[in-house]
Design an enzyme around this catalytic site. Structure first.
Site, PDB file in Angstrom:
ATOM      1  N   ASP A  72     -40.892  44.840 -67.579  1.00  0.00           N
ATOM      2  CA  ASP A  72     -40.645  45.438 -68.715  1.00  0.00           C
ATOM      3  C   ASP A  72     -41.832  46.864 -69.480  1.00  0.00           C
ATOM      4  O   ASP A  72     -41.480  47.860 -69.746  1.00  0.00           O
ATOM      5  CB  ASP A  72     -40.361  45.097 -69.713  1.00  0.00           C
ATOM      6  CG  ASP A  72     -41.151  44.440 -70.656  1.00  0.00           C
ATOM      7  OD1 ASP A  72     -42.060  43.746 -70.338  1.00  0.00           O
ATOM      8  OD2 ASP A  72     -40.905  44.579 -72.169  1.00  0.00           O
ATOM      9  N   CYS A  79     -15.885  63.167 -42.735  1.00  0.00           N
ATOM     10  CA  CYS A  79     -16.656  64.109 -43.907  1.00  0.00           C
ATOM     11  C   CYS A  79     -18.161  64.336 -44.626  1.00  0.00           C
ATOM     12  O   CYS A  79     -17.875  64.794 -44.798  1.00  0.00           O
ATOM     13  CB  CYS A  79     -15.502  64.527 -44.935  1.00  0.00           C
ATOM     14  SG  CYS A  79     -13.310  64.303 -44.095  1.00  0.00           S
ATOM     15  N   ASP A  82     -42.277  37.871 -65.975  1.00  0.00           N
ATOM     16  CA  ASP A  82     -43.129  38.724 -65.921  1.00  0.00           C
ATOM     17  C   ASP A  82     -42.974  38.650 -67.537  1.00  0.00           C
ATOM     18  O   ASP A  82     -41.666  37.493 -67.760  1.00  0.00           O
ATOM     19  CB  ASP A  82     -43.424  40.154 -66.473  1.00  0.00           C
ATOM     20  CG  ASP A  82     -44.576  40.209 -67.284  1.00  0.00           C
ATOM     21  OD1 ASP A  82     -45.304  40.210 -67.485  1.00  0.00           O
ATOM     22  OD2 ASP A  82     -43.743  41.486 -69.110  1.00  0.00           O
ATOM     23  N   CYS A  87     -12.201  60.789 -45.189  1.00  0.00           N
ATOM     24  CA  CYS A  87     -12.765  60.140 -44.781  1.00  0.00           C
ATOM     25  C   CYS A  87     -14.251  59.850 -44.868  1.00  0.00           C
ATOM     26  O   CYS A  87     -14.893  61.308 -45.146  1.00  0.00           O
ATOM     27  CB  CYS A  87     -12.009  59.783 -42.873  1.00  0.00           C
ATOM     28  SG  CYS A  87     -12.030  60.662 -41.908  1.00  0.00           S
ATOM     29  N   ASP A  98     -46.170  46.476 -65.583  1.00  0.00           N
ATOM     30  CA  ASP A  98     -45.171  46.476 -64.110  1.00  0.00           C
ATOM     31  C   ASP A  98     -44.602  46.920 -63.477  1.00  0.00           C
ATOM     32  O   ASP A  98     -44.039  46.410 -61.876  1.00  0.00           O
ATOM     33  CB  ASP A  98     -44.171  45.179 -64.983  1.00  0.00           C
ATOM     34  CG  ASP A  98     -44.657  45.024 -66.599  1.00  0.00           C
ATOM     35  OD1 ASP A  98     -45.541  43.502 -65.659  1.00  0.00           O
ATOM     36  OD2 ASP A  98     -43.904  44.202 -66.336  1.00  0.00           O
TER      37      ASP A  98
END
Length: 841
Positions: free
Chosen positions: A731, A126, A539, A123, A735
């Site tokens: 990308d 743990c 962008d 659970c 950036d």
């Protein structure tokens, strides 16, 4: 004297035995059977020898590396076998051996990190206990356990601790951990499933038999003779014993482990309830006085085990996509032993091939990838052509044609002809391995709502035990005969597991669904943050556009040889990954003007490139950047296209006009996000003309051109200062800073490595429309988490008081507790299917 000369007969006999051992599929090192032929091997005395396990492979390789392989030619008996992986506690030091650790441990500067496979999680408590224990160890910088996927991610300082020490510490608190291995994971799942089914079967049989004996007492107790009633009680006791001691052992072991670690998990109240009812029933059976609850005990165990099994199945489904990533990479590859000078298909087909572990492949090695095999490393095809299935990486189900010179990502499947590949990255740096590391990074970073739920669940158990004691005291005054059944009902009916499962189950299901669609979530907080975003900043180049610009026109300012200037510009552009620079390089090749040699290349993000070509200092970039070195002609009338200038000190040389096209799915994506109530922005370092043209075509009102990386960060910071939550999509290298600065970020398609590392999510498939799916699923995930938490809180708020008032019988308490957890997990699994692209608040 040389041992070979001293005992030639022994040498001959041993060598012959070695050959026999190989033919018999036994380990060349220890002579144990090789159950997984071809998985482990070591090149000894000029031949690849089979090994039975990673331990033997590591030890034998260490012997070979030390120059002592003659040991195998002179030994008179097989070597003793090292412990099979995973070893026992006394053999954990094997994981610190370089030959073994290179397979599991990754270097992160001065830190090391590893992904562990956890066994024994019950659970949320743990998870809390393991994380707290590891965080207290010297040198541990990060420790995160994912309950849904049963994986842990550790990051530590090797100068202060070791992996074996951390594994040992986990073992000391009652859990089993080992470096993650896909095959071992499947073995663990199969073993766990068999054990649960066996325990459930025993509990079910015991429950049905005990209920048969208990039924007469419920229907017509006065007609049952005392001696027969006593006999049925003793029979029920005998039938309940295996249910408690065998089927209920996971609860007993879990509670004992928690108490030893001075922690309170869900197994503690459940075990107290089971043992209290069982002990009271045994006492009543022996003395012949009092009520027995054997039927309730067996039903408790059966219902709780059934819930645990169904929960285990649900968690397995939720994490299946993540496990598929880890299981994808092959253990061995077919390497060309001696690379022929002629890399034709015929020469390579006739070359000698050796099977080696994928971990031993280095850059420059040639490997053969047969039909249906998976590419173990990133590389470039040097011979033949084929179809490549990249569905695991990008979600694209259709195979893609690939031929000589094409790059292949590790983890793809060869769906066509056999091909020969030159490795460009080692297996640990392949595309798939990088994706796995990003997944592990997401596991480390957990949402605030999950941390809060874990803390609440931990304290919830302590409060429950205190409440049960108070209820028992109250009923002892009101009706002593009802103290035990009501106390048991209170212990069993509560469900802190639902609180702990609410968030991780939903996140696991959502990230698994996104991974299958080609969206990689690399931050644990990503979905939570994306769902709350109010603004999306795009962008332009490579994000809203194809990123495959082409040179439309070359205007010579000096001289009249445009191809010469193109060659010089391409020389500088070869040192940059920017789409415009790569367009110049591609155009130079197409027009027969190969790039000249450039030195001292320096990229200035957001501006351009400078360097030396043919001993002349040159600059390539925007008008403002070039104008710092040389006066430029007045802007041209057609300034709507991207302009790149090539200048020397004090002299303008040429202007290149480049064109880029908008992505086919850009308009639909922007419209879908706008319809969802998000404010759209366009932020680009390009010239005002092309930025305005794209903003107009896509109906983006908020746009800014000629933005440097610093300008982009300032733009995002300004939005955040006004209370907005920003999702940045880009990308390129330039950036990366703003991707890191935004509240949440997405790296699109073929983004640079730096952009992928900085982003919270990565689009593995080159489809911008996935952004809309991402936002939609993030919002749906947030709703389901809220539903789960609301249900868990409401259930406990109603069920516990009802049980305390004596309104909930013991069997109903067990059923309610089990059903509560299952409802939470089942609700989360709805994220695995459905209309992700539909935007809802």
């Amino acid at each position: 004297m040389n041992p070979k000369q001293a005992n030639p007969v022994l040498q001959a006999v041993t060598a012959g035995s070695a050959i026999t051992l190989e033919q018999a599929n036994t380990c060349f090192h220890c002579s144990l059977p090789v159950e997984q032929v071809g998985r482990w091997s070591t090149t000894i005395l000029g031949r690849a020898r089979p090994m039975c396990c990673a331990g033997c492979e590591a030890v034998s390789q260490a012997i070979v590396d030390a120059g002592m392989q003659d040991y195998y030619a002179n030994r008179s008996a097989p070597a003793s076998a090292p412990a099979q992986l995973p070893p026992g506690l006394e053999n954990l030091a094997l994981f610190d051996e370089p030959e073994v650790s290179t397979r599991y441990v990754r270097s992160d500067g001065e830190m090391l990190s590893a992904t562990l496979l956890m066994d024994g999680l019950r659970c949320g408590a743990c998870v809390w206990l393991i994380e707290r224990t590891l965080a207290a160890q010297p040198g541990v910088k990060q420790a995160s356990v994912n309950f849904a996927t049963e994986r842990a991610v550790l990051r530590w300082d090797p100068r202060l601790t070791s992996l074996s020490t951390l594994l040992g510490r986990i073992a000391q608190i009652g859990y089993r951990a080992q470096p993650f291995d896909a095959q071992r994971r499947e073995e663990q799942l199969a073993r766990g499933s068999r054990q649960l089914v066996r325990r459930l079967f025993v509990a079910g049989i015991g429950m049905m038999q005990v209920m048969m004996y208990a039924l007469p007492g419920y229907t017509d107790s006065e007609s049952v003779e005392p001696e027969f009633a006593a006999l049925m009680r003793w029979a029920s006791l005998l039938l309940t014993l295996p249910v408690v001691l065998y089927s209920g052992r996971p609860f007993l072991d879990g509670a004992l482990r928690d108490l030893r670690a001075r922690s309170l998990g869900m197994d503690v109240p459940v075990t107290i309830g089971i043992l209290a009812a069982f002990v009271a029933s045994v006492h009543a059976t022996v003395t012949g006085r009092g009520e027995v609850y054997f039927d309730s005990v067996t039903m408790f165990v059966f219902l709780l085990l059934a819930a645990r099994y169904l929960e285990w199945v649900a968690r397995r489904r939720a994490s299946r996509a993540v496990d598929a990533m880890a299981a994808a990479m092959p253990e061995t590859v077919s390497r060309i032993a001696a690379i022929p000078p002629d890399l034709s298909e015929q020469s390579l087909a006739e070359a000698t091939i050796e099977q080696v572990p994928a971990a031993r492949i280095i850059c420059g090695d040639l490997i053969r990838v047969g039909t249906g095999e998976r590419f173990a490393v990133d590389g470039v095809i040097v011979a033949a052509s084929t179809q490549v299935d990249q569905s695991l990486l990008t979600g694209e189900s259709r195979p893609i044609p690939r031929g000589e010179g094409d790059e292949i990502a590790g983890g793809s499947v060869n769906a066509g002809n056999p091909v020969w590949l030159r490795a460009t990255r080692v297996s640990t740096e392949s595309t798939l391995s990088t994706i796995e590391r990003l997944i592990d990074r997401a596991a480390i970073d957990r949402p605030a709502i999950a941390l809060a739920a874990d803390r609440v669940a931990t304290w919830f158990v302590l409060a429950l035990l205190m409440l049960t004691a108070a209820v028992a005291l109250a009923w002892a005054e009101l009706d002593p005969q009802r103290v035990l059944p009501i106390s048991i009902a209170v212990l069993v009916v509560s469900c802190p597991c639902a609180l702990s499962l609410a968030t991780p189950a939903a996140l696991a299901a959502a990230t698994g669904a996104l991974t299958r669609r080609g969206v990689l979530v690399t931050s644990g907080r990503a979905l939570e943050t994306i769902a709350a975003c109010t603004d999306v900043v795009f962008d332009k180049t490579g994000t809203l556009t194809q990123g495959q610009a082409r040179v439309a026109r070359i205007d010579c300012v000096a001289g009249d040889d445009p191809l010469h200037w193109l060659s010089l510009a391409a020389a500088l552009g070869s040192g940059s990954s920017h789409p415009l620079a790569q367009a110049l390089v591609a155009s130079a090749r197409e027009r027969g003007a190969p790039p000249a040699a450039a030195v001292h290349i320096q990229s200035i993000p957001g501006h351009g490139i400078q360097g030396e070509v043919q001993a002349i200092a040159l600059r390539l970039g925007s008008r403002e950047f070039a104008a710092q070195w040389s006066p430029l002609p007045a802007p041209a009338v057609d300034e709507d296209n991207s302009q790149v200038w090539l200048v020397a000190q004090g002299k303008a040389l040429a202007r290149f006009t480049l064109e880029d096209t908008i992505r086919n799915d850009a308009a639909g994506t922007v419209q879908a996000l706008a319809d969802a109530g998000l404010q759209i922005h366009l932020l680009s370092g390009d010239q005002p003309g092309p930025v305005f043209a794209i903003a107009t075509e896509l109906a983006i009102d908020m746009h800014r051109a000629q933005a440097t990386p610093a300008d982009k960060i300032a733009y995002v910071r300004d939005l955040q200062a006004r209370g907005r939550k920003v999702l940045m999509i880009g990308d390129g290298i330039n950036d990366a800073p703003v991707l890191a600065a935004a509240d949440a970020s997405v790296a699109v398609g073929n983004a640079t490595a730096l952009a992928r590392i900085a982003a919270d999510t990565v689009l593995l498939a080159d489809s911008l429309s996935l952004v809309a799916s991402l936002v939609a699923l993030a919002r749906r995930c947030r709703r389901i988490i809220r539903q789960n938490l609301a249900w868990a809180a409401a259930y406990n708020a109603v069920a516990i008081p009802a049980a305390a008032l004596g309104l909930v019988p013991a069997w109903a308490a067990a059923l309610g507790m089990s059903g509560s957890s299952l409802l939470v997990v089942g609700n989360a699994l709805r994220l695995r299917v459905g209309r992700h692209a539909r935007m809802q608040g």
